[in-house]
Enzyme design. Structure first.
Site, PDB file in Angstrom:
ATOM      1  N   VAL A 115      -7.187  -2.296  -5.915  1.00  0.00           N
ATOM      2  CA  VAL A 115      -8.339  -1.737  -6.622  1.00  0.00           C
ATOM      3  C   VAL A 115      -9.362  -2.791  -7.065  1.00  0.00           C
ATOM      4  CG1 VAL A 115      -7.126  -1.712  -8.862  1.00  0.00           C
ATOM      5  CG2 VAL A 115      -9.016  -0.141  -8.462  1.00  0.00           C
ATOM      6  N   SER A 174       0.798  -1.228   0.000  1.00  0.00           N
ATOM      7  CA  SER A 174       0.000   0.000   0.000  1.00  0.00           C
ATOM      8  C   SER A 174       0.831   1.278   0.000  1.00  0.00           C
ATOM      9  CB  SER A 174      -0.978   0.053   1.180  1.00  0.00           C
ATOM     10  OG  SER A 174      -1.651   1.294   1.226  1.00  0.00           O
ATOM     11  N   TYR A 200       6.950   3.253   0.511  1.00  0.00           N
ATOM     12  CA  TYR A 200       6.793   1.859   0.062  1.00  0.00           C
ATOM     13  C   TYR A 200       7.750   1.568  -1.091  1.00  0.00           C
ATOM     14  CZ  TYR A 200       4.789  -2.086  -2.475  1.00  0.00           C
ATOM     15  OH  TYR A 200       4.625  -3.277  -3.147  1.00  0.00           O
TER      16      TYR A 200
END
Length: 324
Positions: free
Chosen positions: A199, A92, A155
């Site tokens: 998603v 994420s 990330y």
């Protein structure tokens, strides 16, 4: 093509980190189906117990509830292991923008612990999950290894650092490390319930619950969505790759891209739902377009993905209809 005919030594042992997660549990299933011994480790921070319930009673599966941030746990988990498929990490981009320090701890320290444990136990191959996010602000399409831009999120930075560790361990310690830059992986067992869900499962759940989907930006951002079966193939073929692939990172995708709007339209069609989405401001750290050049993986890993987006998407929709 595929991975079902791949052969390893009969007594091969695989350690899969993040074994209760989306990708990890699919790897567990695939390796067990091939008939080899699997040791799994997970602390359930992201993984779900139901993802591995069906394997717990398999005589070839041994599960360790543990945290890769603890070096001693990693060292013990790697004892007698031939191949490590390192999937454990926090995902994420949006979450990493809010909580950067926990990404350093989990993704960088956890990976270096696991690499050192692999070195100490003379593991044959250390195959680890990297990400297309390492391409950062590079606008070049398709994305090609060696042409990265500046990373746009904590990330992505952790994935880039992983790759540097892998180069070092390969060159300095003779641990053959191979990085797999996943491009928007999707498929069965991908968690639709998390606040930071990817998603495809997120949209499916929202639509099935009768709500409106929120799309960030104009929906024309594009992704090289990659079905889970292709990722399994890449991991297993990386274990068998020639030593000249060691220390390298490879794009793992199918090599086609779809906009978020197109994916949404296909989803509504498959679910037989008519509902307009809501458009919201773009999110910081997000990459606008993503498309992989997979020629390096084809050449050095013998990667030959069977599943294009539409065929994988049909299977994923079928699974979510039955399971959420």
């Amino acid at each position: 093509m595929g991975y079902q005919d791949l052969e390893f030594a009969n007594d091969s042992v695989f350690l899969i980190t993040g074994a209760a997660g989306f990708i990890g549990s699919n790897l567990v299933e695939a390796v067990l189906d091939l008939g080899y011994e699997v040791r799994g480790i997970d602390n359930f921070s992201n993984g779900r117990k139901e993802n591995i319930e069906e394997f717990i009673n398999n005589e070839n599966f041994n599960f360790i509830e543990g945290d890769i941030r603890d070096y001693k746990t990693c060292l013990k988990a790697a004892e007698g292991v031939d191949y490590i498929l390192h999937q454990a990490a926090l995902g994420s981009v949006p979450r990493s923008m809010r909580e950067p320090l926990i990404y350093e701890d989990n993704n960088i320290k956890g990976t270096s612990n696991m690499m050192e444990a692999a070195r100490q136990n003379n593991v044959k191959k250390f195959v680890y999950a990297s990400s297309s996010s390492v391409y950062g602000d590079s606008k070049e399409l398709p994305k090609e290894e060696g042409k990265e831009g500046q990373v746009l999120s904590p990330y992505a930075l952790t994935k880039s650092v992983k790759e540097e560790y892998a180069k070092l361990y390969t060159k300095s310690y003779d641990l053959e490390c191979i990085g797999l830059r996943y491009f928007n992986v999707f498929g069965r067992r991908q968690d639709p319930f998390s606040e930071y869900a990817a998603v495809i499962p997120k949209f499916i759940k929202i639509l099935k619950d009768g709500n409106q989907v929120e799309i960030y930006g104009d929906g024309e951002q594009s992704r090289d969505f990659t079905y889970i079966e292709n990722v399994i193939e890449a991991n297993l073929k990386a274990c068998l790759a020639d030593s000249k692939a060691a220390g390298e990172a490879f794009n793992i995708a199918y090599g086609e891209r779809f906009t978020i709007n197109k994916v949404y339209d296909l989803m509504c069609e498959k679910l037989e739902i008519e509902r307009e989405p809501i458009y919201a401001p773009e999110r910081p750290g997000d990459i606008k377009h993503s498309l992989a050049d997979i020629s390096k993986a084809e050449e050095l890993l013998n990667y030959d993905p069977d599943w294009d987006f539409k065929s994988g998407f049909a299977e994923a929709i079928k699974w979510y209809k039955e399971n959420i």
